[in-house]
Design a protein around this motif. Structure first.
Motif, PDB file in Angstrom:
ATOM      1  N   PRO A 190      20.848  24.385   4.572  1.00 48.85           N
ATOM      2  CA  PRO A 190      22.275  24.466   4.240  1.00 48.85           C
ATOM      3  C   PRO A 190      23.173  24.243   5.460  1.00 48.85           C
ATOM      4  O   PRO A 190      22.901  24.764   6.544  1.00 48.85           O
ATOM      5  N   MET A 191      24.213  23.432   5.240  1.00 48.14           N
ATOM      6  CA  MET A 191      25.297  23.249   6.201  1.00 48.14           C
ATOM      7  C   MET A 191      26.536  23.808   5.516  1.00 48.14           C
ATOM      8  O   MET A 191      26.946  23.279   4.471  1.00 48.14           O
ATOM      9  N   VAL A 192      27.080  24.879   6.063  1.00 44.64           N
ATOM     10  CA  VAL A 192      28.140  25.623   5.383  1.00 44.64           C
ATOM     11  C   VAL A 192      29.404  25.605   6.245  1.00 44.64           C
ATOM     12  O   VAL A 192      29.361  25.961   7.426  1.00 44.64           O
ATOM     13  N   ASN A 193      30.510  25.180   5.624  1.00 45.00           N
ATOM     14  CA  ASN A 193      31.793  25.102   6.326  1.00 45.00           C
ATOM     15  C   ASN A 193      32.683  26.276   5.941  1.00 45.00           C
ATOM     16  O   ASN A 193      32.731  26.673   4.778  1.00 45.00           O
ATOM     17  N   MET A 194      33.422  26.760   6.930  1.00 41.04           N
ATOM     18  CA  MET A 194      34.360  27.838   6.636  1.00 41.04           C
ATOM     19  C   MET A 194      35.511  27.323   5.776  1.00 41.04           C
ATOM     20  O   MET A 194      36.064  28.051   4.970  1.00 41.04           O
ATOM     21  N   GLY A 195      35.875  26.065   5.951  1.00 42.07           N
ATOM     22  CA  GLY A 195      36.951  25.469   5.148  1.00 42.07           C
ATOM     23  C   GLY A 195      36.400  24.557   4.066  1.00 42.07           C
ATOM     24  O   GLY A 195      35.475  24.914   3.356  1.00 42.07           O
ATOM     25  N   GLY A 196      36.962  23.353   3.982  1.00 42.86           N
ATOM     26  CA  GLY A 196      36.558  22.411   2.940  1.00 42.86           C
ATOM     27  C   GLY A 196      35.220  21.749   3.234  1.00 42.86           C
ATOM     28  O   GLY A 196      34.723  21.800   4.360  1.00 42.86           O
ATOM     29  N   HIS A 197      34.659  21.111   2.213  1.00 46.24           N
ATOM     30  CA  HIS A 197      33.323  20.521   2.369  1.00 46.24           C
ATOM     31  C   HIS A 197      33.345  19.145   3.024  1.00 46.24           C
ATOM     32  O   HIS A 197      32.309  18.624   3.425  1.00 46.24           O
ATOM     33  N   GLU A 198      34.532  18.548   3.162  1.00 43.42           N
ATOM     34  CA  GLU A 198      34.598  17.177   3.648  1.00 43.42           C
ATOM     35  C   GLU A 198      34.219  17.098   5.126  1.00 43.42           C
ATOM     36  O   GLU A 198      34.585  17.976   5.913  1.00 43.42           O
TER      37      GLU A 198
END
Ligand code: MG
Length: 241
Positions: A190-198
């Motif tokens: 998993p690559m998880v962003n604190m904000g949007g997925h873009e």
């Protein structure tokens, strides 16, 4: 593959001890390469599709694929380290996002939830389940905490080649995709962003950044599907367990 996995675990643990404010990502790359070679392995990433180093080092809003270099880590940064190792022709792949010195509570939480999402995905790695069960578990946990998962890059099968079928997305409905069979080995990441997925690609045509500049975390294990359930090859296994 288990031997390769153990080497990567040792390598990442070593890097975790080495990471401190002031160290450069190039120094980390050199430490990793030396460690893998001393264990009798080859750093899989080096020269893979032209990648020039043994690790990917991706600080802060960089998601993955950072080329190690002069970047000096600073107190409060987070840094994702992804590493592959080949032993006797078999490959393992692992990643960990580390804190640099003291980090914010928000950053600490992102690391924790991303690693939890990985472990929840791994828990779905049983014979007869489907790839989508892994994907769904990862996405559900990340989004329940207000984060987003990167969709344009995915986990993968791993074995004699670093990227084999099937692809393992970090999003999607459960109960779909290829069936998990005994003996399959997957790199779940998993690559998880604190904000949007873009995400967007950097000028070096390797580094991937969050489009909104938010922090991103990446954890990865190489996992075998066995009749006793998931066997994580990139952790230290307890003798007789
Ligand atoms: Mg991978």
């Amino acid at each position: 593959m288990a031997r390769a996995g153990r080497t990567l675990r040792g390598c990442l643990d070593m890097l975790g001890r080495a990471i401190e404010p002031g160290i450069t990502t190039r120094e980390l790359d050199r430490l990793a390469e030396r460690y893998i070679r001393e264990e009798g392995g080859t750093p899989t990433f080096k020269n893979y599709r032209g990648f020039p180093a043994s690790i990917c080092a991706s600080p802060n809003d960089m998601v993955v694929h950072g080329i190690p270099g002069k970047t000096r880590l600073r107190e409060g940064d987070i840094v994702g380290i992804d590493v592959g190792g080949t032993m006797d022709g078999y490959i393992a792949d692992a990643a960990n996002t580390f804190p640099v010195g003291e980090i914010s509570e928000a950053a600490r939480r992102l690391l924790q939830i991303t690693e939890e999402a990985l472990m929840l995905g791994i828990a779905k790695c049983t014979i007869g389940n489907r790839v989508g069960d892994i994907s769904h578990a990862v996405q559900t946990h990340a989004e329940a905490h207000g984060y987003s998962v990167v969709e344009s890059m995915v986990g993968h099968g791993v074995g004699r080649e670093m990227h084999e079928d099937p692809q393992v997305p970090n999003f999607g409905p459960p109960g779909q995709g290829p069936e998990l069979r005994e003996g399959m080995v997957l790199a779940i990441e998993p690559m998880v962003n604190m904000g949007g997925h873009e995400v967007e690609i950097g000028e070096d045509n390797w580094a991937i950044y969050t489009e909104d500049g938010s922090l991103s975390a990446h954890f990865e294990h190489t996992v075998a599907i066995t009749k006793n359930g998931p066997r994580i090859l990139t952790i230290v296994e307890v003798e007789g367990a």
